[in-house]
Design a protein around this motif. Structure first.
Motif, short mmCIF file in Angstrom:
data_model
loop_
_atom_site.label_atom_id
_atom_site.label_comp_id
_atom_site.label_asym_id
_atom_site.label_seq_id
_atom_site.Cartn_x
_atom_site.Cartn_y
_atom_site.Cartn_z
N PHE A 90 -19.68 53.73 2.58
CA PHE A 90 -18.61 53.75 3.58
C PHE A 90 -18.70 52.59 4.57
O PHE A 90 -19.76 51.98 4.72
CB PHE A 90 -18.63 55.10 4.32
N CYS A 91 -17.59 52.31 5.20
CA CYS A 91 -17.46 51.19 6.14
C CYS A 91 -18.23 51.45 7.43
O CYS A 91 -18.18 52.56 7.97
CB CYS A 91 -15.97 51.00 6.45
N ASP A 92 -18.92 50.44 7.93
CA ASP A 92 -19.55 50.53 9.25
C ASP A 92 -19.05 49.42 10.17
O ASP A 92 -19.64 49.18 11.22
CB ASP A 92 -21.08 50.51 9.13
N GLY A 93 -17.99 48.73 9.74
CA GLY A 93 -17.41 47.67 10.57
C GLY A 93 -17.95 46.28 10.26
O GLY A 93 -17.50 45.29 10.86
N ALA A 94 -18.89 46.18 9.33
CA ALA A 94 -19.52 44.89 9.03
C ALA A 94 -18.57 43.90 8.34
O ALA A 94 -18.90 42.72 8.21
CB ALA A 94 -20.76 45.11 8.15
N HIS A 95 -17.39 44.36 7.93
CA HIS A 95 -16.42 43.46 7.29
C HIS A 95 -15.75 42.53 8.29
O HIS A 95 -15.05 41.60 7.87
CB HIS A 95 -15.33 44.29 6.58
N LYS A 96 -15.94 42.76 9.57
CA LYS A 96 -15.27 41.92 10.57
C LYS A 96 -15.58 40.45 10.32
O LYS A 96 -16.73 40.07 10.13
CB LYS A 96 -15.71 42.33 11.97
N TRP B 108 -13.87 53.78 2.56
CA TRP B 108 -14.75 53.16 1.57
C TRP B 108 -14.92 51.69 1.89
O TRP B 108 -13.94 50.96 2.11
CB TRP B 108 -14.14 53.33 0.18
N CYS B 109 -16.16 51.23 1.91
CA CYS B 109 -16.46 49.81 2.16
C CYS B 109 -16.05 48.97 0.96
O CYS B 109 -16.53 49.19 -0.16
CB CYS B 109 -17.95 49.64 2.43
N ALA B 110 -15.17 48.00 1.18
CA ALA B 110 -14.70 47.10 0.12
C ALA B 110 -15.44 45.77 0.12
O ALA B 110 -15.42 45.05 -0.88
CB ALA B 110 -13.21 46.84 0.27
N CYS B 111 -16.11 45.45 1.24
CA CYS B 111 -16.73 44.12 1.36
C CYS B 111 -18.17 44.09 0.84
O CYS B 111 -18.68 43.02 0.53
CB CYS B 111 -16.71 43.66 2.81
N GLY B 112 -18.81 45.25 0.78
CA GLY B 112 -20.19 45.32 0.31
C GLY B 112 -21.22 45.07 1.40
O GLY B 112 -22.42 45.08 1.13
#
Ligand code: FES
Length: 78
Positions: A34-40, A23-27
């Motif tokens: 869901f997460c696609d790695g954009a939180h990096k 689950w994407c926590a950063c938005g």
């Protein structure tokens, strides 16, 4: 502390197959909820959740739930 982006003001209600989800926590993901790695480069990390049986689930979209990864109605405060 950094605030997550609000991907959507309301949950993503989805029929979900059994499996492991992040689950994407950063938005910031382009593949919500869901997460696609954009939180990096941010202070956020995705939350792993395993779905045991096929179910219709309300994944949090505002990223402010107190019961991640699922909606708790927190989006109503915005
Ligand atoms: Fe948002 Fe990974 S893209 S937590």
């Amino acid at each position: 502390m950094a605030e997550p982006l609000m991907a959507q003001k309301g949950p993503y209600v989805e029929e979900t197959e059994p499996g492991t989800y992040w689950w994407c926590a950063c938005g910031r993901s382009g593949d919500q909820p869901f997460c696609d790695g954009a939180h990096k480069g941010t202070a956020f990390m995705p939350l792993e959740h395993t779905v045991a049986e096929k179910a219709t689930l309300a994944w949090c979209g505002c990223k402010r739930t107190t019961t991640p990864p699922f909606c708790d109605g927190s989006h109503r405060a915005f």
